[in-house]
Scaffold this motif. Structure first.
Motif, short mmCIF file in Angstrom:
data_model
loop_
_atom_site.label_atom_id
_atom_site.label_comp_id
_atom_site.label_asym_id
_atom_site.label_seq_id
_atom_site.Cartn_x
_atom_site.Cartn_y
_atom_site.Cartn_z
N VAL A 1 0.87 -1.19 0.00
CA VAL A 1 0.00 0.00 0.00
C VAL A 1 0.90 1.23 0.00
O VAL A 1 1.65 1.46 0.95
CB VAL A 1 -0.92 0.02 1.25
CG1 VAL A 1 -1.75 1.30 1.26
CG2 VAL A 1 -1.81 -1.21 1.29
N ALA A 2 0.84 2.01 -1.08
CA ALA A 2 1.66 3.23 -1.17
C ALA A 2 0.94 4.39 -0.48
O ALA A 2 -0.27 4.56 -0.62
CB ALA A 2 1.94 3.56 -2.63
N ASP B 1 8.56 -0.85 -8.91
CA ASP B 1 9.52 -1.67 -8.18
C ASP B 1 8.86 -2.37 -6.99
O ASP B 1 9.13 -3.54 -6.71
CB ASP B 1 10.70 -0.82 -7.69
CG ASP B 1 11.84 -1.66 -7.17
OD1 ASP B 1 12.53 -2.30 -8.00
OD2 ASP B 1 12.04 -1.72 -5.95
N SER B 2 7.97 -1.66 -6.29
CA SER B 2 7.32 -2.23 -5.11
C SER B 2 6.14 -3.12 -5.46
O SER B 2 5.73 -3.96 -4.66
CB SER B 2 6.85 -1.11 -4.18
OG SER B 2 5.82 -0.35 -4.80
N GLY B 3 5.55 -2.90 -6.65
CA GLY B 3 4.36 -3.66 -7.03
C GLY B 3 3.14 -3.27 -6.21
O GLY B 3 2.24 -4.09 -5.97
N ALA B 4 3.08 -2.00 -5.76
CA ALA B 4 1.96 -1.54 -4.92
C ALA B 4 0.63 -1.69 -5.66
O ALA B 4 0.53 -1.35 -6.84
CB ALA B 4 2.18 -0.08 -4.52
N LYS B 5 -0.39 -2.19 -4.93
CA LYS B 5 -1.72 -2.35 -5.51
C LYS B 5 -2.66 -1.20 -5.13
O LYS B 5 -3.67 -0.97 -5.79
CB LYS B 5 -2.33 -3.68 -5.04
CG LYS B 5 -1.66 -4.89 -5.66
CD LYS B 5 -2.41 -6.17 -5.33
CE LYS B 5 -1.77 -7.35 -6.05
NZ LYS B 5 -2.45 -8.62 -5.69
N PHE B 6 -2.34 -0.53 -4.02
CA PHE B 6 -3.16 0.59 -3.54
C PHE B 6 -2.27 1.81 -3.39
O PHE B 6 -1.09 1.68 -3.08
CB PHE B 6 -3.75 0.28 -2.15
CG PHE B 6 -4.76 -0.84 -2.13
CD1 PHE B 6 -6.13 -0.58 -2.07
CD2 PHE B 6 -4.34 -2.18 -2.13
CE1 PHE B 6 -7.05 -1.61 -2.03
CE2 PHE B 6 -5.26 -3.22 -2.09
CZ PHE B 6 -6.62 -2.93 -2.04
N ILE B 7 -2.86 2.99 -3.57
CA ILE B 7 -2.15 4.23 -3.23
C ILE B 7 -3.13 5.18 -2.57
O ILE B 7 -4.30 5.26 -2.96
CB ILE B 7 -1.49 4.89 -4.46
CG1 ILE B 7 -0.59 6.05 -4.01
CG2 ILE B 7 -2.51 5.37 -5.50
CD1 ILE B 7 0.38 6.56 -5.08
N VAL B 8 -2.67 5.86 -1.53
CA VAL B 8 -3.44 6.93 -0.89
C VAL B 8 -2.68 8.22 -1.17
O VAL B 8 -1.48 8.30 -0.90
CB VAL B 8 -3.58 6.71 0.63
CG1 VAL B 8 -4.44 7.81 1.25
CG2 VAL B 8 -4.18 5.33 0.93
N CYS B 9 -3.37 9.21 -1.75
CA CYS B 9 -2.66 10.46 -2.11
C CYS B 9 -3.58 11.66 -1.94
O CYS B 9 -4.80 11.54 -1.82
CB CYS B 9 -2.15 10.39 -3.55
SG CYS B 9 -3.46 10.38 -4.79
N LEU C 1 -1.03 -0.79 -9.87
CA LEU C 1 -2.06 -0.15 -9.05
C LEU C 1 -3.46 -0.60 -9.46
O LEU C 1 -3.80 -0.60 -10.64
CB LEU C 1 -2.00 1.39 -9.18
CG LEU C 1 -0.94 2.13 -8.36
CD1 LEU C 1 -1.06 3.62 -8.62
CD2 LEU C 1 -1.04 1.85 -6.87
N GLU C 2 -4.26 -0.95 -8.44
CA GLU C 2 -5.65 -1.34 -8.68
C GLU C 2 -6.63 -0.31 -8.11
O GLU C 2 -7.73 -0.15 -8.62
CB GLU C 2 -5.92 -2.72 -8.06
CG GLU C 2 -5.15 -3.84 -8.76
CD GLU C 2 -5.29 -5.18 -8.04
OE1 GLU C 2 -6.09 -5.27 -7.08
OE2 GLU C 2 -4.57 -6.13 -8.43
N HIS C 3 -6.20 0.37 -7.03
CA HIS C 3 -7.10 1.32 -6.37
C HIS C 3 -6.33 2.56 -5.90
O HIS C 3 -5.22 2.44 -5.37
CB HIS C 3 -7.78 0.68 -5.15
CG HIS C 3 -8.68 -0.46 -5.52
ND1 HIS C 3 -9.97 -0.28 -5.96
CD2 HIS C 3 -8.45 -1.80 -5.52
CE1 HIS C 3 -10.51 -1.48 -6.21
NE2 HIS C 3 -9.60 -2.41 -5.97
#
Length: 565
Positions: free
Chosen positions: A77-78, A119-127, A144-146
């Motif tokens: 989770v980013a 690089d991290s393969g994050a699936k979520f990001i909060v921004c 990223l999926e969400h």
């Protein structure tokens, strides 16, 4: 006395030489504080206050949301946020759900963001809403999926929440309208109508990752440092042991260091959550705002970096403010000039000591004692259960006492390794020892001194020159505010020493004057041959001078001069 660990003889009786660390997931600190200090204020953000109980409820809602959208144990989770309540909620919410947090600097360009997400393969990001265009532009090239989108004004009290969007428009010249879709979600809706129910995931604290923290990438591409729950828990428990005069549930911690940097994350956020302390969140370093905040809200603990303390000391209105609430400061990220330490202690009446650590160690390994024996110019001694030695570069072969070599450290806070980089991991971790890449020495009392980064060392005419030593001399000059020393190519010496100087306001310095001053205080081969004067130095968000940039600019300048001549 333990001859291998002479520093232990200097430990005051209040600091244990060894600690029985909690083998539990890091998020347990929030579950415990949310229960124990339910009504007590956990966060202060631009006038808005949130209790530990409220913070826990919001983290649970975020955990429920992540799991409802398919987050599985170990998914990344980013979090691309400045210091604000959403940062703390995202961090603990992701971990409660079984996720691994990836901290992303909100100032990143699209290129830097894309690299870290891929690089991290994050699936979520909060921004933040103003960062969404950047995220949207790289999204298709990542996993990223969400995306969960929030606004600074989501946590501002009235009338600031009404006024802020207009300030934002004027400041950033951007207005982003966010629409809820299947893969883009609005933070406020999750918090206002989400469920607190989440499934607690079985975590092995010593094996399971809590965090992928990217190194600054001063040498090559940034690497994802794998930090386990146990790495983070042990380091924050060492932190409370070191600051033994602090009282649980009574301290107020100033959070000006960014939480997306491991230093601010441990010494402000994790410490406050574990200790039941109120955190004051400041989204950026503004000297005037920091001075006003200290006078008004009276923080007792103020972790920082030298550039933060220098910025405050050089503020024209410094004497107008009462900073006497500050009792303890640990300075990290860069060398702390002795002048700065002395001046800051005079003004606050508190203690400011230098510490040392790396992203790879969650981050702290050494510090001076805050209320006991300290040595100016030293990074202090290893923390409880932390071993350290000076070794021959790239090996674990210990060097004789007093010799300069590479600092190696070992302890429960040392990373598991680099994400998807086995070769880099094997180079840095040898027999449980982390080779730091920093050159240093240890004295007979076990106090350590950083001489310089291995990569920063200047070799001029066959002599090894450590920029920090030259910088310490320049910092003692009464008319210099900041200084950075680098090596630049030289046809005769191989490299030569260049000093980039920021004079104090209203002061005029010239090369001849500085040359005379340096020759009085340094061996001839260490004296800078080139001086450059600037209004400011380029820095990272935590105040580390970007020496690589200074070197590149200087080399480009030399090339230009060559072509002209």
């Amino acid at each position: 006395m333990d001859n291998r660990r002479p520093w232990l003889q200097h430990y005051p009786p209040e600091i244990p030489k060894s600690i029985d660390y909690d083998e539990k997931p890091l998020y347990r600190f929030l579950l415990e504080s949310g229960d124990r200090y339910k009504e007590k204020k956990a966060l202060h953000f631009m006038g808005k206050e949130i209790s530990f109980g409220e913070l826990l409820v919001e983290a649970k809602k975020m955990a429920h949301f992540f799991q409802s959208k398919g987050l599985k144990k170990g998914d990344r989770v980013a979090s691309m946020l400045p210091n604000c309540p959403q940062t703390v909620v995202t961090y603990f919410g992701a971990m409660l759900a079984g996720g691994v947090v990836v901290q992303v600097n909100p100032l990143f360009t699209e290129r830097e963001l894309k690299y870290q997400l891929k690089d991290s393969g994050a699936k979520f990001i909060v921004c933040l809403d103003i960062l969404l265009p950047r995220v949207s532009n790289v999204r298709d090239e990542t996993d990223l999926e969400h995306a969960i989108v929030t606004k600074v004004s989501d946590y501002l009290p009235f009338p600031k929440n009404i006024i802020y969007p207009f300030i934002q428009k004027k400041q950033y010249n951007i207005v982003v309208k966010v629409e809820e879709t299947d893969d883009t979600h609005i933070w406020k809706n999750i918090i206002e109508s989400g469920s607190e129910y989440f499934t607690e995931i079985d975590i092995d604290p010593k094996e399971d990752l809590a965090l992928l923290q990217y190194t600054g990438g001063t040498t090559g591409k940034p690497k994802g440092v794998m930090l386990t729950h146990y790495n983070l828990v042990s380091n924050v428990q060492m932190c409370t042991a070191w600051m033994y005069k602090l009282e649980e549930n009574k301290e107020i911690v100033l959070g000006v260091l960014p939480f997306f940097h491991v230093y601010g994350m441990t010494t402000v956020m994790n410490l406050s959550i574990m200790f039941g302390s109120k955190m004051i969140l400041l989204p950026k370093f503004d000297p005037e705002q920091v001075l006003k905040t200290i006078q008004k809200l009276k923080p007792t603990l103020f972790p920082g970096a030298p550039t933060i303390y220098i910025g405050l000391l050089n503020h024209p209105n410094l004497k107008k403010y009462d900073l006497s609430s500050v009792e303890a400061c640990i300075s990290g990220s860069a060398a702390l000039p002795i002048e700065v330490q002395d001046q800051f202690e005079k003004i606050t009446g508190g203690r400011l000591v230098e510490g040392y650590g790396l992203t790879e160690t969650a981050p702290v390994t050494h510090a001076n004692f805050i209320w006991d024996k300290r040595i100016n110019g030293s990074i202090g001694v290893p923390w409880p259960d932390t071993d350290a030695m000076i070794v021959k570069e790239g090996t674990t072969e210990e060097l004789p006492l007093g010799e300069v070599g590479e600092i190696a450290v070992k302890g429960p806070q040392v990373m598991k390794g680099y994400w998807n980089r086995e070769e880099d991991t094997n180079k840095s971790l040898k027999d449980g020892w982390l080779l730091t890449g920093d050159m240093g020495r240890m004295d007979e009392d076990g106090y350590f001194y950083v001489v310089d980064r291995k990569s920063d060392m200047i070799i001029a005419g066959g002599f090894n020159i450590y920029p920090r030593e030259v910088e310490e001399v320049l910092f003692e000059h009464t008319e210099i505010q900041e200084a950075a020393v680098i090596g630049v190519p030289d046809p005769y010496r191989g490299e030569t020493v260049k000093a980039i100087i920021v004079p104090k306001k209203g002061q005029k310095l010239d090369e001849q004057q500085l040359n005379r001053y340096c020759r009085k205080n340094l061996a001839a081969y260490k004296v800078p041959r080139i001086y450059e004067f600037r209004d400011e130095l380029p820095k990272t968000i935590v105040g580390k001078v970007l020496k690589r940039q200074l070197i590149e600019e200087s080399v480009a300048e030399l090339e230009k001069d060559k072509q002209v001549n």
